[in-house]
Design a protein around this motif. Structure first.
Motif, short mmCIF file in Angstrom:
data_model
loop_
_atom_site.label_atom_id
_atom_site.label_comp_id
_atom_site.label_asym_id
_atom_site.label_seq_id
_atom_site.Cartn_x
_atom_site.Cartn_y
_atom_site.Cartn_z
N MET A 1 0.85 -1.17 0.00
CA MET A 1 0.00 0.00 0.00
C MET A 1 0.89 1.23 0.00
SD MET A 1 -2.97 1.14 2.69
CE MET A 1 -2.36 -0.04 3.82
N LYS A 2 0.60 2.17 -0.87
CA LYS A 2 1.43 3.35 -1.02
C LYS A 2 0.88 4.57 -0.29
CE LYS A 2 3.40 1.85 -5.26
NZ LYS A 2 3.02 1.19 -6.39
N SER A 3 -0.42 4.58 0.00
CA SER A 3 -1.04 5.73 0.63
C SER A 3 -1.68 5.32 1.95
CB SER A 3 -2.12 6.31 -0.29
OG SER A 3 -2.84 7.32 0.37
N TYR A 4 -1.58 6.21 2.92
CA TYR A 4 -2.20 5.95 4.21
C TYR A 4 -3.39 6.87 4.45
CZ TYR A 4 1.73 2.94 5.00
OH TYR A 4 2.65 1.93 4.88
N GLN A 5 -3.89 7.49 3.37
CA GLN A 5 -5.13 8.26 3.49
C GLN A 5 -6.26 7.30 3.81
OE1 GLN A 5 -5.32 11.58 3.55
NE2 GLN A 5 -3.10 11.54 3.35
N ILE A 6 -7.30 7.80 4.43
CA ILE A 6 -8.36 6.92 4.93
C ILE A 6 -8.97 6.05 3.82
CG2 ILE A 6 -10.13 8.73 4.78
CD1 ILE A 6 -11.46 7.38 7.26
N THR A 7 -9.21 6.62 2.64
CA THR A 7 -9.86 5.81 1.60
C THR A 7 -8.92 4.71 1.09
OG1 THR A 7 -9.31 7.52 0.00
CG2 THR A 7 -11.55 7.52 0.86
N ALA A 8 -7.66 5.03 0.87
CA ALA A 8 -6.71 4.02 0.40
C ALA A 8 -6.54 2.92 1.45
CB ALA A 8 -5.37 4.66 0.07
N TRP A 9 -6.42 3.32 2.68
CA TRP A 9 -6.27 2.38 3.80
C TRP A 9 -7.50 1.47 3.88
CZ3 TRP A 9 -2.51 0.77 6.84
CH2 TRP A 9 -2.80 0.21 8.08
N SER A 10 -8.67 2.08 3.82
CA SER A 10 -9.92 1.32 3.89
C SER A 10 -10.08 0.38 2.70
CB SER A 10 -11.12 2.26 3.97
OG SER A 10 -11.11 2.95 5.19
N GLY A 132 -20.24 -10.95 5.15
CA GLY A 132 -20.10 -9.68 4.44
C GLY A 132 -19.43 -8.62 5.30
N VAL A 133 -18.88 -7.62 4.63
CA VAL A 133 -18.11 -6.57 5.31
C VAL A 133 -18.65 -5.20 4.96
CG1 VAL A 133 -15.82 -5.51 5.50
CG2 VAL A 133 -16.03 -7.97 5.27
N MET A 134 -18.68 -4.34 5.97
CA MET A 134 -19.03 -2.93 5.78
C MET A 134 -17.82 -2.09 6.19
SD MET A 134 -22.05 -0.76 7.69
CE MET A 134 -23.37 -1.69 6.93
N ALA A 135 -17.41 -1.19 5.31
CA ALA A 135 -16.34 -0.24 5.61
C ALA A 135 -16.96 1.13 5.80
CB ALA A 135 -15.32 -0.21 4.48
N VAL A 168 -12.53 -0.68 14.88
CA VAL A 168 -12.40 0.76 14.68
C VAL A 168 -10.92 1.10 14.77
CG1 VAL A 168 -13.01 3.05 15.55
CG2 VAL A 168 -14.69 1.20 15.64
N ASN A 169 -10.41 1.77 13.74
CA ASN A 169 -9.00 2.17 13.68
C ASN A 169 -8.89 3.65 14.01
OD1 ASN A 169 -7.49 -0.19 12.08
ND2 ASN A 169 -9.55 0.02 11.32
N PRO A 179 -9.82 11.46 10.32
CA PRO A 179 -10.92 10.53 10.04
C PRO A 179 -10.70 9.19 10.74
CG PRO A 179 -9.50 10.75 8.14
CD PRO A 179 -9.01 11.74 9.15
N ILE A 180 -11.78 8.46 10.87
CA ILE A 180 -11.73 7.15 11.56
C ILE A 180 -12.22 6.08 10.59
CG2 ILE A 180 -12.69 5.78 13.44
CD1 ILE A 180 -13.07 8.44 14.97
N PRO A 181 -11.34 5.14 10.22
CA PRO A 181 -11.79 4.00 9.43
C PRO A 181 -12.34 2.91 10.36
CG PRO A 181 -9.38 4.10 9.48
CD PRO A 181 -9.90 5.23 10.32
#
Length: 188
Positions: A1-10, A132-135, A168-169, A179-181
Motif C-alpha cells: 500500500m502506497k497511501s495511508y489516506q483513509i480511503t486508500a487504507w480502507s 459480508g463486510v461494511m467499511a 475501529v481504527n 478521520p476514523i476508518p
C-alpha cells in the motif's frame, strides 16, 4: 500500500475481507472513486449499487465509470442511502462502503447527517450476507461531523458481538480530528 489516506487504507483492508466478483454497495457515491474501486472488485461477474442524493455526484460518478469502462458494472441511484433496501435484497451483499461527510468540491451544507447515517448503517447490516463486510470512513468537524461521528461510533459499539465483529481504527498521532476508518463483519 502506497497511501495511508483513509480511503486508500480502507480499500486495502476491505479487499482483504471481501471476495472479488461479488455484489457491493457504495452507500455514498460522491465523486465516484469508491464506486470505481467497487466496480473493479466486482470484475466480470459482480455488480455495484451506488447511492447519492446529489445530481452532481451521480454525474461525476457516471463520467468516472465511463472513462474507465466500468459503467455497465454499476447501478447509479439518485436516492438516499437510507433507501438501499428498496433496491437490494437482505442478505445479498458481499460488501458495503460508506464515506461520510460532504461531496468534495460540492456544497458543504449538503453533508451526511447523524440520524440518517445511523439509519443507513443499520439498513446496510440487514443487506449484508453472513461473512459480508461494511467499511465506514468517518469524518468529524463541520456543522454536524462530531455529532455524526459520535452517533455512528455509539451505534457500532452497541452491536451484538455474537452477530458482528466491529473494528475501529485510529490515526493515533494525527492532529485536527483525523478521520476514523471502521469495519463491521457480519458473522456467518
Amino acid at each position: 500500500m502506497k497511501s495511508y489516506q483513509i480511503t486508500a487504507w480502507s480499500h486495502e483492508l476491505f479487499k482483504l475481507q471481501v471476495t472479488p466478483g461479488g455484489v457491493y454497495i457504495d452507500a455514498t457515491m460522491g465523486n465516484g472513486y469508491d464506486t470505481q474501486f467497487l466496480c473493479e472488485m466486482a470484475g466480470e461477474t459482480g455488480k455495484v449499487w451506488a447511492f447519492d442524493i446529489q445530481e452532481q455526484a451521480l454525474k461525476a460518478t457516471k463520467e468516472r465509470l465511463e472513462k474507465h469502462g466500468l459503467l455497465a458494472k454499476a447501478e447509479l441511484i439518485l436516492d438516499s442511502h437510507t433507501q438501499m433496501e428498496q433496491y437490494v435484497k437482505p442478505d445479498s451483499v458481499d460488501g458495503i462502503y460508506f464515506n461520510f461527510g460532504y461531496l468534495p468540491g460540492g456544497d458543504h451544507e449538503l453533508a451526511t447527517k447523524a440520524d440518517t447515517s445511523v439509519q443507513a448503517v443499520e439498513t446496510g447490516l440487514r443487506l449484508l450476507k453472513p461473512g459480508g463486510v461494511m467499511a465506514l470512513c468517518i469524518y468529524s468537524g463541520g456543522d454536524t461531523g462530531f455529532e455524526e461521528k459520535n452517533q455512528i461510533l455509539d451505534f457500532l459499539r452497541k452491536l451484538d458481538s455474537r452477530k458482528y465483529i466491529v473494528i475501529v481504527n485510529h490515526y493515533y498521532n494525527r492532529e485536527n480530528n483525523p478521520p476514523i476508518p471502521a469495519f463491521v463483519v457480519k458473522k456467518g
